[in-house]
Every structure is written in structure tokens, then in C-alpha cells.
Design a protein around this motif. Sequence first.
Motif, PDB file in Angstrom:
ATOM      1  N   ALA A  64      -2.975   6.729   3.299  1.00  9.14           N
ATOM      2  CA  ALA A  64      -1.984   6.538   4.328  1.00  9.14           C
ATOM      3  C   ALA A  64      -2.501   5.979   5.738  1.00  9.14           C
ATOM      4  O   ALA A  64      -2.321   5.151   6.322  1.00  9.14           O
ATOM      5  CB  ALA A  64      -1.008   7.842   4.675  1.00  9.14           C
ATOM      6  N   ALA A  65      -3.871   6.610   5.802  1.00  9.60           N
ATOM      7  CA  ALA A  65      -4.610   6.205   6.782  1.00  9.60           C
ATOM      8  C   ALA A  65      -4.911   4.445   6.823  1.00  9.60           C
ATOM      9  O   ALA A  65      -4.967   4.059   7.851  1.00  9.60           O
ATOM     10  CB  ALA A  65      -6.044   6.993   7.060  1.00  9.60           C
ATOM     11  N   PHE A  66      -5.244   4.196   5.532  1.00  7.10           N
ATOM     12  CA  PHE A  66      -5.660   2.839   5.324  1.00  7.10           C
ATOM     13  C   PHE A  66      -4.329   1.907   5.918  1.00  7.10           C
ATOM     14  O   PHE A  66      -4.621   0.929   6.755  1.00  7.10           O
ATOM     15  CB  PHE A  66      -5.845   2.551   4.224  1.00  7.10           C
ATOM     16  CG  PHE A  66      -6.149   0.956   3.707  1.00  7.10           C
ATOM     17  CD1 PHE A  66      -7.626   0.565   3.680  1.00  7.10           C
ATOM     18  CD2 PHE A  66      -5.374   0.041   3.516  1.00  7.10           C
ATOM     19  CE1 PHE A  66      -8.033  -0.601   3.703  1.00  7.10           C
ATOM     20  CE2 PHE A  66      -5.665  -1.287   3.205  1.00  7.10           C
ATOM     21  CZ  PHE A  66      -7.032  -1.500   3.445  1.00  7.10           C
ATOM     22  N   VAL A 107       0.869  -1.341  -0.029  1.00 13.02           N
ATOM     23  CA  VAL A 107      -0.132  -0.055   0.160  1.00 13.02           C
ATOM     24  C   VAL A 107       0.927   1.194   0.141  1.00 13.02           C
ATOM     25  O   VAL A 107       0.706   2.204  -0.866  1.00 13.02           O
ATOM     26  CB  VAL A 107      -1.068   0.057   1.134  1.00 13.02           C
ATOM     27  CG1 VAL A 107      -1.754   1.197   1.243  1.00 13.02           C
ATOM     28  CG2 VAL A 107      -1.850  -1.317   1.127  1.00 13.02           C
ATOM     29  N   VAL A 108       1.961   1.355   0.662  1.00 10.93           N
ATOM     30  CA  VAL A 108       2.704   2.499   0.918  1.00 10.93           C
ATOM     31  C   VAL A 108       3.603   2.558  -0.340  1.00 10.93           C
ATOM     32  O   VAL A 108       3.569   3.478  -0.911  1.00 10.93           O
ATOM     33  CB  VAL A 108       3.919   2.095   1.874  1.00 10.93           C
ATOM     34  CG1 VAL A 108       4.876   3.495   2.190  1.00 10.93           C
ATOM     35  CG2 VAL A 108       3.210   2.045   3.417  1.00 10.93           C
ATOM     36  N   ALA A 127      -9.723   0.662   9.295  1.00 14.66           N
ATOM     37  CA  ALA A 127      -8.789   1.116   8.074  1.00 14.66           C
ATOM     38  C   ALA A 127      -9.525   1.659   7.024  1.00 14.66           C
ATOM     39  O   ALA A 127      -9.394   2.760   6.288  1.00 14.66           O
ATOM     40  CB  ALA A 127      -7.781  -0.018   7.594  1.00 14.66           C
ATOM     41  N   THR A 128     -10.674   0.854   6.788  1.00 15.56           N
ATOM     42  CA  THR A 128     -11.661   1.137   5.848  1.00 15.56           C
ATOM     43  C   THR A 128     -12.228   2.397   5.938  1.00 15.56           C
ATOM     44  O   THR A 128     -12.557   3.115   5.152  1.00 15.56           O
ATOM     45  CB  THR A 128     -12.770  -0.051   5.450  1.00 15.56           C
ATOM     46  OG1 THR A 128     -11.977  -1.348   5.201  1.00 15.56           O
ATOM     47  CG2 THR A 128     -13.572   0.005   4.186  1.00 15.56           C
ATOM     48  N   PHE A 129     -13.026   2.453   7.252  1.00  9.31           N
ATOM     49  CA  PHE A 129     -13.473   3.565   7.568  1.00  9.31           C
ATOM     50  C   PHE A 129     -12.874   4.853   7.372  1.00  9.31           C
ATOM     51  O   PHE A 129     -13.043   5.927   6.814  1.00  9.31           O
ATOM     52  CB  PHE A 129     -14.167   3.478   8.899  1.00  9.31           C
ATOM     53  CG  PHE A 129     -15.024   4.431   9.257  1.00  9.31           C
ATOM     54  CD1 PHE A 129     -16.528   4.428   9.228  1.00  9.31           C
ATOM     55  CD2 PHE A 129     -14.669   5.760  10.012  1.00  9.31           C
ATOM     56  CE1 PHE A 129     -17.341   5.517   9.428  1.00  9.31           C
ATOM     57  CE2 PHE A 129     -15.354   6.638  10.252  1.00  9.31           C
ATOM     58  CZ  PHE A 129     -17.006   6.660  10.215  1.00  9.31           C
ATOM     59  N   ALA A 130     -11.422   4.934   7.903  1.00  9.84           N
ATOM     60  CA  ALA A 130     -10.508   6.023   7.918  1.00  9.84           C
ATOM     61  C   ALA A 130     -10.424   6.518   6.338  1.00  9.84           C
ATOM     62  O   ALA A 130     -10.595   7.392   6.202  1.00  9.84           O
ATOM     63  CB  ALA A 130      -9.399   5.635   8.689  1.00  9.84           C
TER      64      ALA A 130
END
Lengths: 514, 173
Positions: B110-112, A415-416, B124-127
Motif C-alpha cells: 500500500a505504501a508503494f 498495484v492496488v 515508494a521503493t524505500f517505503a
Amino acid sequence: MGDTLPNLLHGFSVALEPHNLMWSFVGVLIGNVIGVLPGMGIMATISILLPLTFGMPPVAAILMLAGIYYGAQYGGAICSILLNLPCHASHAVTCLDGYPMTLQGRGGVALGITMMAAFFGAAFGIMQMIFFAPFLVSIAFKFGPAEVCTLMLLGLLAGATLARGSALKGIAMTVVGLVLGTVGTDVDTGTARFTFGALSLYNGVDLVAVALGFFGVAEFLKSVNTIKVGNLAGMMRIRDLRPSRADLRQAALPILRGTVIGSLCSLIPGTGPTIASFLAYAAEKRISRTPGIFGQGAIAGVASPEASTHSAVQADFIPTMSLGIPGDAVMALILGALIIQGIQPGPQLMTEHPDVFWGLIASFWVGNILLVILNVPMIGVWVKLLQIPFRYLFPFALFFICVGVYSTNNEMFGVVQTLVIGVVGYGLLRLGFHPAPILLGFVLGPRLEENFRRALTLSRGDLGVFVESPISAFFVALGVTLVVGQIFFACRKTRVVRDLAGLVPDAKGALEES
Amino acid sequence: MVSPGQAGGYRAGIGVAVSDLKTARSRTRRLLSGGLVTLAGLAVTMEAITFGMGTMARTGPGFFPTVLGAVLTIVGLLLLIVPDRAEEHDSAAFGRPDWRGWSCIIMGIAAFAIFGELFGLGPATFACVFISAFGDREATVKGSLILATAAVVVAAVVFSWLLKFQLPFVHWV
């Protein structure tokens, strides 16, 4: 050639297996939805679904991924004609006459003509693949490492310089892609290259991360707050789609001409469906006795580019499946999917994996028929889908991107990696670099290096090996001609794309988008 | 009153200013893109040389990347000197900077990554969806909440339950 019919029948027996048929249907359905939704990319969709196919048998995986690509072409036209939004570059030119037809209340007729043009174009493209691919394969079997290497170089060069934007920048991006492809452990010696100590990079940069970075994250960074939902007047029913006899007469020849232009374009690497559709429109306008009606709802201006797009899309698979050399980014992704499935692309694919090759061709027939069935009676549903605002779509798409990359290796590093690639990719996009050649270089890189080194080993280090055999000398000569031609045209300021942009002024911006 | 002649001169003045700005912008862009490619080329070459070049008959792991680095450097230098015509209609495709959209999308992804490592797929999904939804200028708190909740339901049903997604739906470090 005598084997064609039995092979094709075998292909149908593969494509009609319930399991394969189901995945093929899923593919075209997802493709159609993505095509209709404004701002959603085919590349992003295929790469999000790529990890899902890792656990599937190769045939089902390829049928589904291919289905997304040609399925999206059916949906894309709806968006262009009814909303004047060039959702996909290959349908941008359809806006020019499709939308005026909608304003005149003839949007349904435009869609009906499009469906006919689409099916005819696609059918021609598939026939071309059935007869032309085996011929190419029989030639390609004579290739040694030197020939393969020069052919790949030629393909990369054409992909980099003919597509769009600056030719030099295209070459730069191709080389960046090739470099990305060398990251990881060297197969011959086991040396770690460009890993900088990161264990996750020892297996190389992930295809899904590269594709989703450049075509997912970067695309959304570009399109956020720029895509507006248009308002539609009224609903669409099946009987609105039926063109009159006069409409059909007007559309017949343009469909034929568009199909031929599309099938020719698809054989030149780097000139995929988008350029085919622009060329078809420009040609139609030039030979028309009444060029003035173009842009005001001319049926020929819808029929010809649509037929061209669809025949180019199907024939796009020819170089990919028979030579293992993709012509554009979507094909590079499909090729990457084949490699992940453990299928070595190249001329041996047709004989070693007839299930994949002939199954795919048969599934094109099945898929296109399914698409016509999906689109004609269900036109109302697609029109409703058009009205989903982009602001509800892209957060979901980003979430799917994250989940997709995570699931390739089950680690957050992916992801990163995607985020970094996406930000860099968008920066490059703003500087006028297009990401498509990166993917071509990335996917072809490892095989190019392998053949390059093998050719040198066989010739004991003599670089002359690349021009000694007539076949590879021919490829080198073509490459040189291409470069010299580009310089010549750049000096004369008459590049094909600019020429087209002049002929079709309203849509020139769309040609820049992928 | 402005006479027609004056107005024409005025307009021409604006035209000159705009085209000056355009050339200046296209020069910055040329220097930036050419410079970046050249630097990348040099970096690749320098790193690749260390892998071992081998001989022509038995090329080492560094040979091919070094060639690539050299080509990239040359292309970068060419980009610096060759005026780029394709640029002109290219720039039209990109509007002004959209810091809101960009930062929300970047922070959402990045939040995920962060929430996923710490709390699992659900949070993670919500964020990710909640934050990135604010990238759109018409976003509302209520709308974004609904969207994020819907995404969490999809994550739970489709990914965690049906597809047996590896990342646990909720967990504590």
C-alpha cells in the motif's frame, strides 16, 4: 513427419540467433537463481518479468519465459538435496533421499546424478514434443467450435479435479477464474461486464495482476517467517559431483523409469511435474527389492523423481503449444504471454508461427545444455546463493512485484488490484482453495466463451451440437467419466494423492504447495 | 503417582478434545468456504442477468456469465453439504496467524502505491522495502535501512535509468 528435420533445423537457426540466444540464456540463468533461492516462486518470477517482454519480439519473449520455468527445475534440486528444503513442490520428494545422502557426505554425488537424470529426462521430453505435437496438431485441425469448446471444458475439469486438494474446491476456483476472465467489454456486443464503472476494468482484469496477486503476494503472506536458512557443511567442488561406476549402475534404470512416468503424466492435464515426481518415487519404492533403503539415501530415490520432473516439465509444453490448452498454472501464464504478444494459441500456431514453435523446441536443447554447463562447474556459486536469508529476499521481491504491475499499464490501479487479489487469494488459500485453477480458467475463459457462443450460433441454438459429432461426444464422455470416477474414489477414500501421501509420509505437506 | 491405566485414560481424553476441536474447526471452515462460494455465485448470477441473455441461437453478453454464476452457486451448495476429506492434511500446511508479517507486507505494498502517486518511484521503493522488511521477526532497523537503500539504488539504476521506467524517480504533487 518428413518435415520434422527441416523444421527443427529452422528452429535451431532461430534459437541460435544472437538476440534469441541471449534472452534464452537470461531466462535459464534467472530460472536457475530463482530455483536455488528458498521461498521464491517460479510463477511470481515469470509474471514480474512478463511486462518486460511486452516490448520484445514474440520469439525472444517466449524463449526467455520458458527458460525461467525449466531453468528453475535445475536450481530446485540443489535446494532440496543440500538443505532438505522443498523449495519447489516438484522437488519436494527429492529431499527424502537427497538430504540423507548429503548427511552421509555424498551430496555431491546426489547432485551429479540429478544433473544426469535432469538432462536425460529433459531430452526425452523434448523428443516427445518434437514427434507428438505435430501429430496432435493434425488431429486438432479437424476441430470445430463445438469440439474446441468441449475439449477446453475437459481440460479445465481435469485441471481442477486432478491437481491437489478437494476436487469441488478446484471446480469452484476454475469457475471463479472463468468469471474473472469475463470482466470487461464483451467482444460481440460491446456491453461492459462486471466493471462497476471502473474505467481501468473495461479492458478486463490484468493477467499480471491476477498472477502476481495469487502467486506473488499470497505466497509471501504464506511464507513470511516460515522459511529458515539451513546451514551447510563445507563447500562443493566439481569433482565431488562425479558419481562412481557403481552409482551410475544403480541410477540408470530408475532414470529410465522416471522419465517414462514423467512423460506420461505431462499428457494428462492437471498432473504436472509435481505429481509425476511423487508417482516416480512411489513406483521406484514399490518395485525395489530393498524398499528399506528408501529414505536413507537411496540413489534411485533421487534419480527417478528428478528424471520424471524434468521430462514432465518439457512435455508440459505439448498441449499448450499444439492445442492451446495449458495443463497447469505456469503453462497458463506462458499461454497468456503468447496472447499478449498477439499470437493466437491453438493448432494453427505451429504453421502460422513456426519461428515460435520450432524456435522454442530448439531453445530447449540449447537451454538444457547451457544449464548443465551453468550448474556443474559453478556449483560452488549456487551453494553460496542458498545461504541468502529469506528476510532479505521477500522485501525486494515485493518491490519487484509493485514495479512489475505498475509497468503493465503505467498506473497505480494495478498495484492496488494486485494487493486486493493477493489478500483475497491468501484467504482462499487458508480455506483450502488452491489458486492454480483460477489462472487456467482466467486464461482459457474468453476463448471458451467465444467458441461456446459460436457453436450455439452455428447450430441455431441446439445444445445437442456438443454431443453430436463423435469427437466432441468423446470429450464429453471423458469428462463424465472423470467426474463419476472422482465421486467413486472419494467415496472409497482412495484418492491418488492420498495414496501417494501415505507412501511418502514426510513429504505429503509439500504436495499441497505449488 | 499416576498409574499407567489412568495416564492412558488421560491421554485418550486429550485425544478426544483435540479431535473435537478439529471437527469443529473443519466445520467452520466448510461453512465459511461453502458459504462464500455460494454467495459469490449468487452475486455473479444476479449481476450477469442484467447484461442481457439473448436467445439460444444468438446468446447475449449475459448468457455465459449467468451459467457460470449458476454453476458456482451449485458448487458452493455442494461444498456446504459434502464433508471434505482433503482438508485433514491441508490444515497442517498453515501455521497460526502471523499478524506482524501480514500487516507489514500489506502496508508495504500500500505504501508503494501511495508514495508512488505522491513522491515518485524512489520514495515508494524505500517505503515498500523498509516497511515490508519488518514483517520478519528477526528484522532490525539498521538491516532494514540498508536493504531499503539498496533497493532504491536498484530502482534508480535499473528501472529509472536503464529501463526508462514511466513513473518519475522523484516528484512533488
